[in-house]
Enzyme design. Structure first.
Site: not given
Lengths: 840, 636
Positions: A311, A389, A421, A423, A523, A794
């Site tokens: 990412e 998260r 995955r 997160f 988010t 996920e």
């Protein structure tokens, strides 16, 4: 034209393949199995391609005293060396705009393995060998490796008010090249105006940067609060407190990081990379080259696995390749060896969690307090949203009446941890499940009973004040209990353990049913947008492009199915081309399980635009009302006329109808205010549950997963067989995180598990001996998702927690059942045996 | 001879400009641009680079999966390397065999064409293994897939009847990070059910390949070097100008009769260019490939491939500082990870393959691989079979040799604890001088062995006492303590973080003699507990002469604490190693002692229920091509 409209085959007889909701093979499956699927390293290299290789620091924290490249430059084939001083633009790839992610260390190294320089040579082998001949001397500084040490070190500094030590620790590493150093008052956001990309500036704009750094934070922390947790805790009939250490995880994507940069005319640069986030690579490369984004094109055909590890982590490699390509005016490829890849790129955050739970005699949770200390590494990267998260999912599926959850994103002298995955979600969920297990032990209840008593009911608020409105876990529990035969098997496990206790048997068993509830959306609200581009060519063939990237999850297949259904054509009519910033701009990372949700909607929007034009055209041409025009399999119906799709397209082209459209989508209804810790960050929740049964050898700590039954919610699945593959793969990866995958640093701060020889991801023989996976075929997203499907990348990862809980039960059988089990993750055979020994 | 010769898919290759540290994977990817074979880890642990290596054995031509990343190019001499690009479906093979002259032969190396999707989504031209992988959705990102296909192809050829457990063993050396393996296992079961081995390309090519490989062996010692002329971008390309045309001729024409005696007679039919191109360049010259685009380093890089063991003895006398390279499962990492200069290197993986079994002795040549020894272990030391199949992954077992595992001297080598416990001796040879010593005496200290310059391990002698040995659960039938004659009790244990393909945290070999209820002899050796593989002297003393009772083993468990001071590292802590070492005595007693009880299992059961196999077989029809007899049969 009249003759053309004579029906040749009735649509009812035409069975279309590859429509939405149909089992359809991955679009690259045949290429995969024949070795014809091209990855970045397989591309034909432009003539004269040269190669870059990174030189990594051999010091966990220290000032660079000197760098001697004499032998490196003398090595055959070497064209030159790049160090921080050679980066003309901005020496930063912080995805959150913190300015704390130097591409090459500038004066200070902050973890063992940090890229310090790059060698450019004719071949990769020459560059790699030459890189190992550089001599770098360091003045070592004290280092902290784990989050608690970081917290304690920060506290000591605070006690001493040792501003000088703070400055030294932050100092030039945090400063991008050319940014003035102004000491402790600088926040990450303030000092890096030049480094700001379009991405995630909101994270950096949080106030209190200096105070945060005093506490050893790498990014501002978050607290979620509802009710009065301390008071409720004090009133609770029972209280349990614990500390839980949760290990990190290496992505171990099979294809490592790789970038190929090809210079063009003017300031153009074309890259082929393995990244989940082409737009961010584009922005980073543009910044480091000092060029506008329009000069940089980033292409991704497919990745050999990503899992979050691509990412942000590709940015550095892409920038090095681009800088070298500009400087030598030749194509440059960079690919680290696996050991260097695992050493120099971030991983799943490991956490130490201090938790307290108050509950009543029935095991109902009354209050929860928790502090999540994360090993973030030397820079922020995505640690802000990851640790956020973790808190968002610290409830997993359970209602906490009074709650206070706090994150502590700690700066450590280790590689900067990143997306993986889930997160941060898994590190929240597993704490909820640990608390459930503790309560069950304390009250001698079946943990499943405790789970049921605490499940959310629709209307109840999460700790971030979003109401749960789409709860389906009770039905999933009920169906899974039957299909897995859980009650009888739990009795059998209890009987077995009792018998082994009596006769001195060494093999113990455990069984656990564990749910997951996972919030879907980025988010950071602005990431929840996507674009797509569809061309219908005059011959009726369709080219589809969207902003998502294919890393094996079948995204391209699922989006193509949506378009095939929209046009009522076979999947084979549609070609999905590589993801490229030339076709769809300003894309979000393919992450947060959102790939299909966002890009599928955008593609549908594009298809609908073209369809609307075709409807208008057909209505006019065949003189029927627009509502009498319909897309039928392989055809378009205009009143009583039935026209083959190809002929309509040909006619539309002749009539100068625009047969191309750019689609767009943004997720509605979501909002999130980080300052207050309240909002609706998630559009909806995905659910699932797993039953795992294990056997544990109490002489060695080894174990085997005997059987796993999963029932998972993918809404109205767009492709059940591909979604099932996501569930199976995520489960095994999640179980691997919690069992054999162990990251181990030595005292010097060297990661010693940096290759598959030392870092043990699951093999075929580690999968459950019996593995039954099903999707909830009755589920339908309550939210208006793409064709009422749900994201699936996920959520099932967390079902692997069932294995950990089953192991915990097996260990518990070796001692007083009311004594909680002290088992940290990963539950390697060593940790399991030591937990058993502790109970003897 | 100064040319390296091997077959690569459908053509012979001859290379003169080869260094000791060149890897097969770099040759495939960089020189040949055969990019279907992937680099995942460059250390033989992930399997993305899996190719098949075909070689001549006394039993005929055998194909085995190996890791191209650590297979050094020089070790490929006289072998047939088969990459993913060479796979194709039996229908293609049958068509080619029919030789209809339509020119529709298989694609050439390096430019294989994509199988087209045919009716019903079934791809034309896919091999049964590939088709099953597609049918069962067994690829996601696809990067590991070619390696997995090749490993499963190797299994499909070797064991058409493989069940799920056998498939797992075959895939120990392959990592898939996406699928969770379940669909891959199903695909492998389906491929097994589909069959088609008789029509497989490698079956049909057997005769010509056998002859070609035999011809390549007839050239005596091979000496290779690279870089002498000057390394760098301007260096001369590696193309051989004259070369030894033997390989080209050998392709289906005048190969050795002896080596070919076991080959499928039918394969003679397939020596026409449609199946195996004898003269791809039209002049009988082996294909030297495009100009060398692989690694280039300074200086001379030399490799020596002796033609037999006597030649090895002479070569090593002449160059006692040479690196001996057998399977390169460790030396390969010296090259790929540490970038060490191993030149000059003597390649010995094809030598010392002799195996002899007498009543009381198993004699293994040092070059016997783990895989070659596996059936012997299963037959003669069944207690160690499970242990044996946990040495590396399948690819590593196909490459690594027992002699090198010993000579390497690692404290965590897998074979020494077991072999020391069994009382193995090794034969060391220098020139024509041989000496024999107890294996345990070979290991002097960390990194130091009793091996003189110019000396090498030639044979391993493993004592067997088949008449006296009881089974794994001896003694339970008639009461252990009252057993009439002397019994030998053997166990081999390996404790790792992950069950398969992991490096030992603690390994142990136990060998006890029990007579009349008394432990008359105890040989206990551990790996991972000290700087060398080492006997547990204190624990042995605690058992020797003692009654065969639980109390004796508890005493031994206490005593073993004093035998070792293990280290903590990334694999295990000292405390864990010590605890496990103690507990292995308890496990041994529970397995072998009077209390052994089938209702009280001691070891975990890793079996996979056969229901999975039945379910897959039920839903998977046989591959269409497999049902039809090959067109070749008509002429028989």
């Amino acid at each position: 034209m009249k003759d053309d409209t004579a029906p040749q085959a009735t649509p009812q007889e035409t069975r279309l393949t590859g429509q939405a909701h149909q089992d359809t093979a991955h679009d690259s499956a045949v290429k995969h199995v024949t070795g014809q699927a091209g990855y970045t390293d397989d591309l034909t290299e432009p003539m004269g391609t040269i190669h870059a290789y990174l030189g990594l620091s051999q010091c966990a924290h220290g000032r660079i005293r000197s760098m001697d490249f004499t032998d490196t430059l003398a090595h055959p084939g070497v064209l030159g060396v790049l160090s921080a001083a050679d980066l003309a633009g901005v020496n930063d790839v912080s995805p959150a705009g913190h300015g704390d992610d130097p591409i090459l260390a500038d004066g200070l190294v902050r973890f063992w393995g940090q890229p310090v320089f790059a060698v450019i040579a004719t071949t990769r082998d020459q560059a790699r060998r030459a890189a190992h001949q550089a001599r770098i001397d360091y003045d070592p500084l004290p280092h902290v490796l784990d989050p608690i040490a970081a917290r304690d070190a920060a506290a000591r500094k605070g006690d001493r008010s040792d501003a000088a030590a703070r400055d030294e620790d932050r100092g030039d590493a945090a400063a991008g090249k050319g940014a003035a150093q102004t000491g402790a008052a600088q926040t990450g956001a303030a000092q890096t105006g030049a480094a700001q990309t379009g991405a995630a500036q909101t994270e950096a704009a949080q106030t209190g940067g200096a105070q945060d750094d005093d506490k050893g934070y790498v990014t501002p922390p978050l607290t979620l609060r509802r009710g009065d947790a301390p008071a409720a805790m004090a009133r609770a009939p029972h209280r349990i407190t614990g500390r839980f250490t949760i290990g990190g995880q290496d992505h171990f994507y099979l294809e490592g990081q790789i970038a190929l940069a090809i210079p063009g005319e003017d300031d153009e640069m074309v890259l082929h990379v393995s990244t989940q986030h082409p737009s961010e690579v584009q922005h980073m490369v543009a910044h480091v080259l000092g060029a506008p984004a329009h000069a940089v094109v980033v292409n991704v055909r497919r990745m050999g696995g990503g899992f979050g590890g691509k990412e942000t982590q590709m940015n550095l490699f892409a920038c090095i390749a681009a800088v070298a390509a500009r400087r030598w005016n030749r194509a440059v490829k960079i690919r680290p060896d696996r050991d260097d890849d695992m050493t120099a790129t971030g991983k799943r955050h490991d956490f130490v969690v201090d938790y307290a739970v108050g509950f009543d005699d029935q095991g109902r949770i009354l209050a929860v307090e928790g502090d999540w200390y994360a090993r973030c590494g030397f820079s922020a990267d995505l640690s802000g949203p990851v640790t956020d998260r973790a808190l968002f999912h610290a409830d997993n599926a359970y209602f906490y009446p009074d709650v206070r959850l706090s994150s502590h994103p700690m700066r450590t002298n280790t590689v900067s941890n990143t997306a993986f995955r889930g997160f941060g979600g898994p590190q929240g969920v597993i704490v909820a499940e640990r608390m459930i297990a503790d309560i069950a032990h304390a009250l001698d209840l079946d943990p499943l009973e405790v789970r049921k008593r605490n499940l959310y009911q629709n209307g109840q608020l999460t700790p971030y004040h979003q109401p749960v409105t789409d709860q389906i876990l009770p039905r999933i529990f009920a169906e899974l209990e039957v299909s897995s035969d859980y009650p009888a098997r739990r009795r059998a496990v209890l009987d077995w353990n009792a018998r082994m206790n009596a006769c001195g048997g060494v093999i113990r068993k455990g069984i656990a049913l564990v749910p997951v509830k996972f919030g879907i959306s980025f988010t950071a609200t602005h990431f929840n947008q996507a674009g797509a581009l569809i061309h219908v060519y005059a011959d009726g063939s369709i080219q589809l492009n969207h902003g998502g990237t294919e890393m094996g999850q079948g995204l391209n297949t699922k989006v193509a199915q949506i378009v095939a259904e929209a046009f009522q054509c076979d999947l084979s009519r549609i070609k999905i081309t590589r993801t490229t910033t030339e076709k769809v701009p300003n894309t979000s990372a393919t992450a947060a399980s959102s790939g299909t949700d966002l890009n599928g909607m955008a593609a549908l929007d594009a298809a609908d635009q073209i369809k609307a034009r075709l409807v208008d055209f057909v209505a006019g041409r065949w003189q029927v009302a627009p509502d009498r025009v319909a897309f039928l399999p392989g055809h378009i119906r205009a009143g009583d006329h039935l026209i083959p799709f190809d002929q309509v397209i040909k006619a539309a082209y002749m009539a100068r109808i625009h047969l191309s459209a750019a689609g767009f989508y943004k997720t509605p209804e979501i909002h999130w205010d980080r300052a207050t810790g309240q909002g609706r960050p998630f559009y909806y929740y995905a659910y699932g549950a797993a039953v795992a049964e294990v056997s544990v050898d109490t002489l060695t700590g080894e174990y085997v997963t005997e059987r796993v039954d999963i029932l998972h919610d993918a809404g109205r699945s767009l492709n059940p067989v591909i979604d099932k593959g996501q569930v199976e793969g995520a489960f095994v990866q999640g179980a691997g995180w919690l069992t054999t995958e162990e990251l181990w640093w030595d005292a010097k701060g060297r990661l010693r598990t940096h290759a598959p020889s030392t870092y043990k991801v699951p093999l075929a023989s580690d999968r459950p001996r019996i593995f039954n996976v099903a999707l909830t075929d009755w589920s339908e997203a309550a939210a208006r998702t793409i064709k009422r499907s749900k994201a699936v990348g996920e959520p099932p990862f967390m079902l692997g927690i069932s294995v950990f809980e089953a192991i915990t039960m097996a260990i518990a059988s070796t001692g007083n059942p009311k004594t909680p089990v002290h088992l940290d993750t990963p539950a390697t055979p060593e940790r399991v045996l030591m937990a058993v020994e502790e109970r003897r | 001879m100064t040319q390296l010769q091997f077959l690569l898919n459908d053509r012979p290759v001859g290379l003169s400009d080869v260094g000791a540290s060149d890897t097969l994977l770099d040759h495939l990817r960089l020189v040949r641009r055969l990019t279907g074979t992937k680099e995942g880890c460059a250390e033989g642990d992930c399997g993305a680079c899996t190719v098949l290596s075909g070689r001549l054995t006394p039993d005929g031509l055998v194909y085995e999966p190996v890791n191209a990343c650590i297979r050094l190019l020089a070790a490929c001499h006289a072998t047939h390397i088969v990459t993913i690009e060479h796979l194709r479906g039996p229908q293609d093979g049958a068509q080619d065999g029919a030789g209809d002259g339509s020119g529709g032969g298989p694609a050439e190396t390096g430019d294989a064409q994509m199988p087209a999707l045919g009716v019903g989504g079934r791809a034309v031209g896919l091999h049964p293994v590939q088709q099953a992988m597609v049918d069962h959705h067994a690829s996601q990102c696809g990067f590991c897939t070619p390696g997995i296909v090749m490993a499963l192809y190797g299994l499909w050829m070797a064991d058409p009847d493989a069940d799920a457990r056998a498939i797992e063993v075959a895939l120990q050396g392959n990592i898939c990070r996406c699928t969770g393996y379940e669909p891959i296992i199903r695909a492998a079961l389906a491929a097994g059910a589909a069959g088609g081995q008789a029509q497989d390309a490698l079956t049909l090519e057997r005769g010509s390949v056998t002859r070609a490989l035999a011809a390549m062996r007839h050239g005596g010692r091979v000496t290779l070097s690279r870089g002498a002329v000057g390394a760098g971008p301007g260096a001369a390309p590696g193309a051989s100008q004259s070369g030894d045309p033997g390989a080209g001729r050998g392709m289906g024409r005048n190969g050795g009769d002896d080596a070919g005696r076991n080959a499928d007679r039918n394969a003679d039919r397939n020596t026409d260019p449609g199946t195996l191109r004898a003269d791809p360049l039209g002049a009988g010259t082996p294909d030297a490939g495009p100009p060398h685009a692989g690694p280039l380093h300074a200086g001379t890089d030399r490799a020596i491939i002796p033609c037999d063991t006597d030649d090895l003895a002479q070569a090593l006398l002449a160059e006692p500082q040479a690196t001996l390279v057998a399977g390169a499962t460790d030396v390969g990492l010296w090259v790929t990870k540490f970038m060490r200069d191993i030149s000059p290197a003597i390649f010995i993986g094809h030598l010392m393959k002799e195996i002899a079994v007498t009543d009381d002795m198993l004699e293994l040549g040092a070059g016997v691989t783990y895989s070659e020894a596996a059936p012997l272990i299963a037959r003669h030391i069944p207690e160690a079979h499970d242990y044996w199949l946990r040495i590396g992954g399948w690819q590593v077992r196909n490459m690594g040799t027992i002699g090198a595992n010993i000579a390497n001297g690692s404290p965590i080598g897998d074979t020494p604890p077991l072999l020391i416990a069994l009382g193995a001796r090794i034969v060391l040879r220098r020139g024509d001088v041989r000496r024999t010593l107890a294996l345990e005496d070979f290991f002097l200290d960390y990194g130091r062995q009793d091996r003189a310059p110019g000396e090498f391990v030639e044979r391993i002698l493993v004592p067997l006492r088949p008449t006296a040995r009881s089974g794994a659960r001896a003694g339970t039938d008639s009461g252990a303590d009252a057993a009439p004659g002397p019994r030998t009790l053997i166990a081999a244990y390996k404790i790792t973080k992950r069950r398969d393909s992991d490096i030992t945290a603690v390994a142990a070999g136990f060998c006890l003699q029990v007579h009349g209820g008394i432990i008359t002899e105890a040989r206990l050796a551990f790996g991972g507990m000290a700087a060398t593989p080492k006997r547990a002297a204190g624990a042995e003393a605690a058992l020797r002469g003692q009654p065969f009772t639980q109390a004796s083993f508890e005493a031994a468990a206490r005593a073993v604490d004093g035998d070792f001071q293990p280290l903590s590292d990334m694999r295990a802590s000292a405390a864990y190693r010590a605890t496990v070492a103690r507990n292995l005595f308890r496990r041994f007693w529970l397995e072998q002692g009077a209390g052994a009880d089938p209702d009280r299992p001691v070891r975990l059961n890793h079996a996979v229920p056969q229901a999975l196999r039945q379910a897959v077989a039920a839903e998977a029809p046989p591959f269409p091509g497999a049902e039809a007899p090959p067109s070749l049969k008509a002429g028989e």
